[in-house]
Design an enzyme around this catalytic site. Structure first.
Site, PDB file in Angstrom:
ATOM      1  N   HIS A  53      46.870  38.851  30.582  1.00 34.76           N
ATOM      2  CA  HIS A  53      45.677  38.993  31.420  1.00 34.76           C
ATOM      3  C   HIS A  53      45.912  40.038  32.493  1.00 34.76           C
ATOM      4  O   HIS A  53      46.707  39.840  33.409  1.00 34.76           O
ATOM      5  CB  HIS A  53      45.353  37.647  32.073  1.00 34.76           C
ATOM      6  CG  HIS A  53      44.030  37.619  32.772  1.00 34.76           C
ATOM      7  ND1 HIS A  53      42.830  37.725  32.110  1.00 34.76           N
ATOM      8  CD2 HIS A  53      43.704  37.504  34.089  1.00 34.76           C
ATOM      9  CE1 HIS A  53      41.840  37.655  32.970  1.00 34.76           C
ATOM     10  NE2 HIS A  53      42.349  37.536  34.182  1.00 34.76           N
ATOM     11  N   HIS A  55      43.725  43.081  34.969  1.00 30.50           N
ATOM     12  CA  HIS A  55      42.638  43.939  35.420  1.00 30.50           C
ATOM     13  C   HIS A  55      43.323  45.188  35.962  1.00 30.50           C
ATOM     14  O   HIS A  55      43.726  45.248  37.134  1.00 30.50           O
ATOM     15  CB  HIS A  55      41.818  43.275  36.518  1.00 30.50           C
ATOM     16  CG  HIS A  55      41.307  41.908  36.166  1.00 30.50           C
ATOM     17  ND1 HIS A  55      40.454  41.684  35.111  1.00 30.50           N
ATOM     18  CD2 HIS A  55      41.522  40.698  36.732  1.00 30.50           C
ATOM     19  CE1 HIS A  55      40.157  40.384  35.051  1.00 30.50           C
ATOM     20  NE2 HIS A  55      40.808  39.771  36.016  1.00 30.50           N
ATOM     21  N   GLN A  58      42.688  46.957  39.403  1.00 33.40           N
ATOM     22  CA  GLN A  58      43.026  46.290  40.658  1.00 33.40           C
ATOM     23  C   GLN A  58      44.417  46.653  41.157  1.00 33.40           C
ATOM     24  O   GLN A  58      44.759  46.370  42.321  1.00 33.40           O
ATOM     25  CB  GLN A  58      42.879  44.772  40.499  1.00 33.40           C
ATOM     26  CG  GLN A  58      41.431  44.351  40.307  1.00 33.40           C
ATOM     27  CD  GLN A  58      41.244  42.870  40.084  1.00 33.40           C
ATOM     28  OE1 GLN A  58      42.163  42.069  40.286  1.00 33.40           O
ATOM     29  NE2 GLN A  58      40.053  42.475  39.658  1.00 33.40           N
ATOM     30  N   ARG A  79      37.582  39.016  46.908  1.00 34.53           N
ATOM     31  CA  ARG A  79      36.718  39.622  45.902  1.00 34.53           C
ATOM     32  C   ARG A  79      35.797  40.669  46.524  1.00 34.53           C
ATOM     33  O   ARG A  79      35.542  41.723  45.917  1.00 34.53           O
ATOM     34  CB  ARG A  79      35.901  38.550  45.183  1.00 34.53           C
ATOM     35  CG  ARG A  79      35.156  39.081  43.969  1.00 34.53           C
ATOM     36  CD  ARG A  79      34.390  38.004  43.247  1.00 34.53           C
ATOM     37  NE  ARG A  79      33.209  37.579  43.986  1.00 34.53           N
ATOM     38  CZ  ARG A  79      32.177  36.909  43.442  1.00 34.53           C
ATOM     39  NH1 ARG A  79      32.227  36.575  42.158  1.00 34.53           N
ATOM     40  NH2 ARG A  79      31.151  36.555  44.160  1.00 34.53           N
ATOM     41  N   TYR A 118      36.248  44.844  32.646  1.00 40.87           N
ATOM     42  CA  TYR A 118      34.833  44.678  32.978  1.00 40.87           C
ATOM     43  C   TYR A 118      34.262  45.787  33.851  1.00 40.87           C
ATOM     44  O   TYR A 118      33.090  45.731  34.253  1.00 40.87           O
ATOM     45  CB  TYR A 118      34.575  43.314  33.641  1.00 40.87           C
ATOM     46  CG  TYR A 118      35.323  43.025  34.916  1.00 40.87           C
ATOM     47  CD1 TYR A 118      34.836  43.439  36.152  1.00 40.87           C
ATOM     48  CD2 TYR A 118      36.492  42.274  34.900  1.00 40.87           C
ATOM     49  CE1 TYR A 118      35.496  43.137  37.325  1.00 40.87           C
ATOM     50  CE2 TYR A 118      37.157  41.968  36.061  1.00 40.87           C
ATOM     51  CZ  TYR A 118      36.660  42.392  37.279  1.00 40.87           C
ATOM     52  OH  TYR A 118      37.318  42.091  38.438  1.00 40.87           O
ATOM     53  N   HIS A 204      33.083  36.465  30.714  1.00 41.65           N
ATOM     54  CA  HIS A 204      33.844  36.516  31.968  1.00 41.65           C
ATOM     55  C   HIS A 204      34.184  35.132  32.503  1.00 41.65           C
ATOM     56  O   HIS A 204      35.335  34.843  32.832  1.00 41.65           O
ATOM     57  CB  HIS A 204      33.060  37.297  33.026  1.00 41.65           C
ATOM     58  CG  HIS A 204      33.758  37.362  34.344  1.00 41.65           C
ATOM     59  ND1 HIS A 204      33.603  36.403  35.333  1.00 41.65           N
ATOM     60  CD2 HIS A 204      34.635  38.263  34.840  1.00 41.65           C
ATOM     61  CE1 HIS A 204      34.356  36.720  36.384  1.00 41.65           C
ATOM     62  NE2 HIS A 204      34.991  37.846  36.109  1.00 41.65           N
ATOM     63  N   ARG A 207      30.290  30.927  35.179  1.00 41.48           N
ATOM     64  CA  ARG A 207      29.301  31.292  36.194  1.00 41.48           C
ATOM     65  C   ARG A 207      28.617  32.623  35.868  1.00 41.48           C
ATOM     66  O   ARG A 207      27.526  32.891  36.356  1.00 41.48           O
ATOM     67  CB  ARG A 207      29.947  31.350  37.583  1.00 41.48           C
ATOM     68  CG  ARG A 207      30.962  32.449  37.785  1.00 41.48           C
ATOM     69  CD  ARG A 207      31.504  32.447  39.217  1.00 41.48           C
ATOM     70  NE  ARG A 207      32.420  33.564  39.441  1.00 41.48           N
ATOM     71  CZ  ARG A 207      33.717  33.538  39.204  1.00 41.48           C
ATOM     72  NH1 ARG A 207      34.273  32.421  38.748  1.00 41.48           N
ATOM     73  NH2 ARG A 207      34.476  34.595  39.432  1.00 41.48           N
ATOM     74  N   GLU A 232      39.473  28.428  37.966  1.00 46.27           N
ATOM     75  CA  GLU A 232      40.468  29.082  38.825  1.00 46.27           C
ATOM     76  C   GLU A 232      40.384  28.569  40.248  1.00 46.27           C
ATOM     77  O   GLU A 232      41.402  28.411  40.923  1.00 46.27           O
ATOM     78  CB  GLU A 232      40.253  30.597  38.801  1.00 46.27           C
ATOM     79  CG  GLU A 232      41.222  31.369  39.696  1.00 46.27           C
ATOM     80  CD  GLU A 232      40.991  32.864  39.679  1.00 46.27           C
ATOM     81  OE1 GLU A 232      41.781  33.572  40.332  1.00 46.27           O
ATOM     82  OE2 GLU A 232      40.035  33.324  39.025  1.00 46.27           O
ATOM     83  N   HIS A 266      43.843  30.882  33.656  1.00 43.73           N
ATOM     84  CA  HIS A 266      44.056  30.095  34.876  1.00 43.73           C
ATOM     85  C   HIS A 266      44.003  28.595  34.571  1.00 43.73           C
ATOM     86  O   HIS A 266      45.024  27.931  34.607  1.00 43.73           O
ATOM     87  CB  HIS A 266      43.082  30.459  36.001  1.00 43.73           C
ATOM     88  CG  HIS A 266      43.097  31.896  36.372  1.00 43.73           C
ATOM     89  ND1 HIS A 266      44.249  32.550  36.752  1.00 43.73           N
ATOM     90  CD2 HIS A 266      42.103  32.825  36.417  1.00 43.73           C
ATOM     91  CE1 HIS A 266      43.970  33.816  37.012  1.00 43.73           C
ATOM     92  NE2 HIS A 266      42.678  34.009  36.816  1.00 43.73           N
ATOM     93  N   ASP A 317      47.340  39.790  35.856  1.00 40.13           N
ATOM     94  CA  ASP A 317      46.038  39.635  36.492  1.00 40.13           C
ATOM     95  C   ASP A 317      45.707  40.780  37.453  1.00 40.13           C
ATOM     96  O   ASP A 317      45.399  41.885  37.037  1.00 40.13           O
ATOM     97  CB  ASP A 317      45.975  38.277  37.179  1.00 40.13           C
ATOM     98  CG  ASP A 317      44.545  37.858  37.518  1.00 40.13           C
ATOM     99  OD1 ASP A 317      43.619  38.680  37.359  1.00 40.13           O
ATOM    100  OD2 ASP A 317      44.330  36.710  37.941  1.00 40.13           O
TER     101      ASP A 317
END
Length: 433
Positions: A53, A55, A58, A79, A118, A204, A207, A232, A266, A317
């Site tokens: 995992h 991203h 980031q 975030r 994403y 994703h 939510r 998470e 997670h 992550d």
């Protein structure tokens, strides 16, 4: 054809001595044990670790969000800072950042990454002419650094449970189902140029995806990995309960055909019943202990999960710190702090147990792990045993890393380190101006 000789190597059958591997076209073609030293010689050989995992983008904010910004600093306030940074990352920037992250992954013992991708659209949210322009840059970074890639295009449609509209900070992520199909088709086209790239899908989170959208997405990956963020944060659990009457993992296991294609990323906040059901489902738990600690997420119930036969892998992550050993160390240390015991996740040797168990994560990337005939030659050479690698090495004991038979790390450093760092420094100067 090339050959590698190890004093000791971790094969599918366990540890063997004086191991000679022959490699052709990126794969292991023969394995001999109890041989005399020959070819290129090394001390200890282990399979490369899968990184479930990431991203990649980031990585650019690593170390830049460690200041309290509110009375209640949390994942949610972090975030918002991340959203501000992503708004400045175009295709060229993404490729440069991903190359740095992937170089560091190889140096840290990871040989394949699952990129939970994403950041799809242009700065104003409009799609590029090529729907997979940004994913193509991820693939270019993987190709340049040599890491194996499982690309996981993310379907992201809503800002909260009940199909809430996206926020301004999310416009670069958003798709409808038709647009996502175009993205997926274009992603497969880009992936065809890599040796053994895999393309899966990533709803994703509960939510960000409605139940109807989740049902429509699953058939798009008939034999491919399916990854999802789940449970998470405590707030996520509370919101899910309020909207559906069930906790996130409970809801997913009841409403989706979760099996060995799936990776639940997670899964931090689970009841004992959820823990047992996830362990029995065949899915992989994608654990990211460094990021989960950095964001204050909580600690996964690893001891109980493993007792029920559950399997896991590790991921970097947010890429705040990239190291396979550090992920495994923090996973075990979190359990020690909770249970007030030592060697909680060990069968016997704790470092070895953690490492071998985390290799199961390859399933979630659509591949197999291990040093075996026919497998890609994804190998890490160490200067110490696995207990020392995980628990007692301030300086990385990784010597060399081979990915698909090509040596990408030598003497602990990636062969393109200077060029990758130079490009990244130029990028940071532009972003700072």
């Amino acid at each position: 054809m090339s050959s590698l000789w190890f004093e000791k190597a971790l094969l599918k059958s366990g540890w063997q001595s004086n191991v000679l591997l022959t490699i052709g076209n990126g794969r292991i073609t023969s394995i001999e044990t109890n041989t005399m030293p020959q070819g290129e010689r090394h001390a200890i050989g282990v399979p490369g670790m899968p990184n479930l995992h990431s991203h990649a983008f980031q990585r650019v904010i690593a170390g830049l969000t460690e200041r309290r910004t509110s009375e209640q600093d949390s994942f949610w306030s972090w975030r918002e800072q991340m959203y501000k940074f992503q708004a400045r990352i175009g295709p060229d920037e993404l490729q440069t950042i991903a190359a740095l992250a992937y170089m560091e992954m190889l140096e840290g013992g990871f040989t394949r990454v699952g990129e939970f991708h994403y950041l799809h659209h242009d700065f104003d949210g409009r799609p590029f002419a090529d729907p997979a322009e940004m994913g193509g840059r991820i693939l270019a970074a993987a190709e340049a650094t040599g890491i194996g890639l499982t690309l996981l295009p993310v379907f992201y449609a809503h800002s909260g449970f009940g199909g809430l509209p996206p926020t301004p900070g999310q416009v670069r992520f958003i798709h409808d189902l038709d647009g996502f199909q175009r993205l997926l088709d274009a992603s497969h086209g880009h992936a065809a140029r890599l040796d053994d790239a895999v393309v899966g899908i990533a709803p994703h989170s509960l939510r960000a995806v409605t139940p109807e959208e989740l049902t429509a997405l699953i058939p798009l990956a008939p034999r491919a990995p399916i990854h999802i963020h789940i449970a998470e944060q405590v707030k996520e659990v509370e919101d899910c309960l309020a909207h559906t009457g069930q906790r996130p993992v409970e809801w997913l296991l009841d409403h989706a055909p979760v099996n060995d294609q799936w990776c639940l990323v997670h899964a931090t906040h689970m009841t004992p019943e959820e823990t047992t059901c996830l362990a029995k489902s065949g899915a992989i738990a994608g654990l990211c202990p460094i990021t989960e600690a950095n964001l204050g997420d909580g600690v996964f119930p690893a001891r109980d999960y493993l007792k029920q036969g559950g399997r896991f892998g590790i991921g970097s992550d947010s890429n705040v710190l990239i190291s396979a050993a550090e992920e495994l160390r923090l996973l075990e240390y979190g359990q020690r702090l909770i249970h007030c015991e030592r060697n909680v996740l060990a069968n016997s040797s704790c470092g070895e147990s953690l490492y071998i168990r985390a290799l199961d994560g390859a399933q979630a990337l659509g591949v197999q792990s291990g040093i075996a005939i026919g497998q890609p030659a994804d190998i890490v050479s160490l200067e110490c045993d696995l207990d020392s690698f995980v628990f007692a090495s301030a300086r990385s004991p990784i010597d060399c890393v081979w990915r698909f038979g090509r040596k990408q790390v030598e003497g602990g450093r990636h062969i393109k380190r200077a060029a990758v760092l130079a490009d990244y420094r130029k990028l940071m100067q532009r972003l700072a101006s």
